[in-house]
Design an enzyme around this catalytic site. Sequence first.
Site, mmCIF file in Angstrom:
data_model
loop_
_atom_site.group_PDB
_atom_site.id
_atom_site.type_symbol
_atom_site.label_atom_id
_atom_site.label_comp_id
_atom_site.label_asym_id
_atom_site.label_seq_id
_atom_site.Cartn_x
_atom_site.Cartn_y
_atom_site.Cartn_z
ATOM 1 N N TYR A 143 2.770 -11.246 9.021
ATOM 2 C CA TYR A 143 2.096 -12.502 9.333
ATOM 3 C C TYR A 143 3.093 -13.591 9.726
ATOM 4 O O TYR A 143 2.739 -14.513 10.458
ATOM 5 C CB TYR A 143 1.292 -12.995 8.126
ATOM 6 C CG TYR A 143 -0.095 -12.436 8.026
ATOM 7 C CD1 TYR A 143 -0.301 -11.077 7.830
ATOM 8 C CD2 TYR A 143 -1.203 -13.263 8.105
ATOM 9 C CE1 TYR A 143 -1.577 -10.566 7.713
ATOM 10 C CE2 TYR A 143 -2.487 -12.759 7.990
ATOM 11 C CZ TYR A 143 -2.656 -11.413 7.801
ATOM 12 O OH TYR A 143 -3.927 -10.901 7.693
ATOM 13 N N LYS A 193 3.844 1.797 2.418
ATOM 14 C CA LYS A 193 3.874 2.900 3.384
ATOM 15 C C LYS A 193 5.325 3.376 3.437
ATOM 16 O O LYS A 193 5.982 3.389 4.483
ATOM 17 C CB LYS A 193 3.351 2.398 4.751
ATOM 18 C CG LYS A 193 3.154 3.474 5.794
ATOM 19 C CD LYS A 193 1.976 4.408 5.522
ATOM 20 C CE LYS A 193 1.936 5.516 6.557
ATOM 21 N NZ LYS A 193 0.963 6.574 6.232
ATOM 22 N N ASP A 225 -2.693 4.339 3.346
ATOM 23 C CA ASP A 225 -3.806 5.128 3.900
ATOM 24 C C ASP A 225 -4.567 5.829 2.785
ATOM 25 O O ASP A 225 -5.797 5.840 2.742
ATOM 26 C CB ASP A 225 -3.316 6.121 4.970
ATOM 27 C CG ASP A 225 -2.106 6.939 4.544
ATOM 28 O OD1 ASP A 225 -1.491 6.625 3.496
ATOM 29 O OD2 ASP A 225 -1.747 7.898 5.266
ATOM 30 N N ASP A 249 -4.564 -7.874 3.088
ATOM 31 C CA ASP A 249 -5.657 -8.426 3.891
ATOM 32 C C ASP A 249 -6.716 -7.346 4.110
ATOM 33 O O ASP A 249 -7.911 -7.561 3.899
ATOM 34 C CB ASP A 249 -5.104 -8.921 5.236
ATOM 35 C CG ASP A 249 -6.208 -9.460 6.132
ATOM 36 O OD1 ASP A 249 -7.045 -10.219 5.633
ATOM 37 O OD2 ASP A 249 -6.228 -9.104 7.332
ATOM 38 N N ASP A 253 -10.603 -6.749 1.925
ATOM 39 C CA ASP A 253 -11.917 -6.692 2.590
ATOM 40 C C ASP A 253 -12.649 -5.411 2.194
ATOM 41 O O ASP A 253 -13.856 -5.421 1.941
ATOM 42 C CB ASP A 253 -11.759 -6.706 4.126
ATOM 43 C CG ASP A 253 -11.833 -8.123 4.698
ATOM 44 O OD1 ASP A 253 -11.479 -9.074 3.969
ATOM 45 O OD2 ASP A 253 -12.228 -8.281 5.871
HETATM 46 C C1 IPM Z 1 -8.049 -13.786 4.912
HETATM 47 C C2 IPM Z 1 -8.312 -13.972 6.377
HETATM 48 C C3 IPM Z 1 -7.100 -14.607 7.043
HETATM 49 C C4 IPM Z 1 -5.925 -13.677 6.825
HETATM 50 C C5 IPM Z 1 -7.282 -14.935 8.537
HETATM 51 C C6 IPM Z 1 -8.482 -15.815 8.779
HETATM 52 C C7 IPM Z 1 -6.051 -15.545 9.128
HETATM 53 O O1 IPM Z 1 -8.644 -12.758 6.962
HETATM 54 O O2 IPM Z 1 -7.827 -14.807 4.226
HETATM 55 O O3 IPM Z 1 -8.057 -12.642 4.452
HETATM 56 O O4 IPM Z 1 -5.732 -12.722 7.586
HETATM 57 O O5 IPM Z 1 -5.179 -13.909 5.865
HETATM 58 MG MG MG Z 2 -8.810 -11.139 5.595
#
Ligand code: IPM
Ligand code: MG
Length: 366
Positions: A143, A193, A225, A249, A253
Amino acid sequence: MGKYKIAVLPGDGIGPDVTEQAVKVIHTLAEKYNHEFEMLEGVIGGCAIDKHGDPLPTQTVDLCKSCDSVLLGAVGGPKWDNLPGDKRPEAGLLGIRSKLGLYANLRPAIIYSALKDASPLKSEIIEDGIDIMVVRELTGGMYFGERGRVQTENMGEAAFDTEKYSVLEVERIVRLAFETASKRGKKLMSVDKANVLESSRLWREIVIQISKDYPEIELSHMYVDNAAMQLVRDPKQFDVIVTTNIFGDILSDEASMITGSIGMLPSASLGDGTFGLYEPIHGSAPDIAGQNKANPIATILSVAMMMRYSFGLTKEAEEIENAVVNVLEQGYRTGDIASSGTKVIGTCEMGNLIQSEIMDKKHRNI
Ligand code: IPM
Ligand code: MG
């Protein structure tokens, strides 16, 4: 009674919808517990681009620095999608995390028993529930590494992003993860990884080194993975997961979906002190913005994390968490977590119900 200053950055899309509900909950806590929460609003992301031509105006950074904590909604939307990378709304979010030194992102994924039906996993997989804490490194790695475009000799234009981690960056996040594990189930899974990436090999070396200071923690390592696969195959095996910015990240999710909806997951971004930034892990969902459809629970639960981590107000944190559980148990749902037999309500109504659940307890206690 305490006195606290909170910067509120609603952002874009559903950011303002969900933040409004979280602010209501903060007011309720103030009333019930006699705290003074001074809330000061600022702009970030797309709305800041529109107003100041900058996704992270200096006054927003200064505002946050003058406060004890930050509550953030979400940033981004199609309107700003074609801007260059460093001018996009997301750059505001990455910038504020980095400028405030918030290198640790805690993302708890909990399955509420009332929401078992909302999980896409079979009931025998989730059994009595899931309680995972993803500790994501937040200010390093790909990032923030060097990136750019170059011309190659035979393959035309190329683009690159760099995954780079220093020993100190890994040490501080890994220590925080061990500390987190020691207050929970005493199990830590480091995800990397290391079979391919040099940065992951360094990461793993440091994890092993630091583990010597935490003999009571059961440490394991997993390739990313495999971790992605194990999260849906047998999520109960996880307690605390520590990983890099990009892997965190993605895995957070995935973990959120196991719990039923990304609309349920809060997060805390912390540095070395008690200052923190609290935000839902979901995005700005521009398609449902301003329609009273978004789930405000992730943002409301982020307020609970703020109470706990920045202000040390454990009782207030639990009060919010219990209120959320009770409202869910009563069958109320926003659209994203609705299932048959439940009562579908809007963003604002969900906020009201959680608010009155918190207030009711007061009356019962009297
Ligand atoms: C999160 C989001 C952010 C990230 C984006 C919006 C930049 O996906 O907070 O997980 O990738 O960190
Ligand atoms: Mg995210």
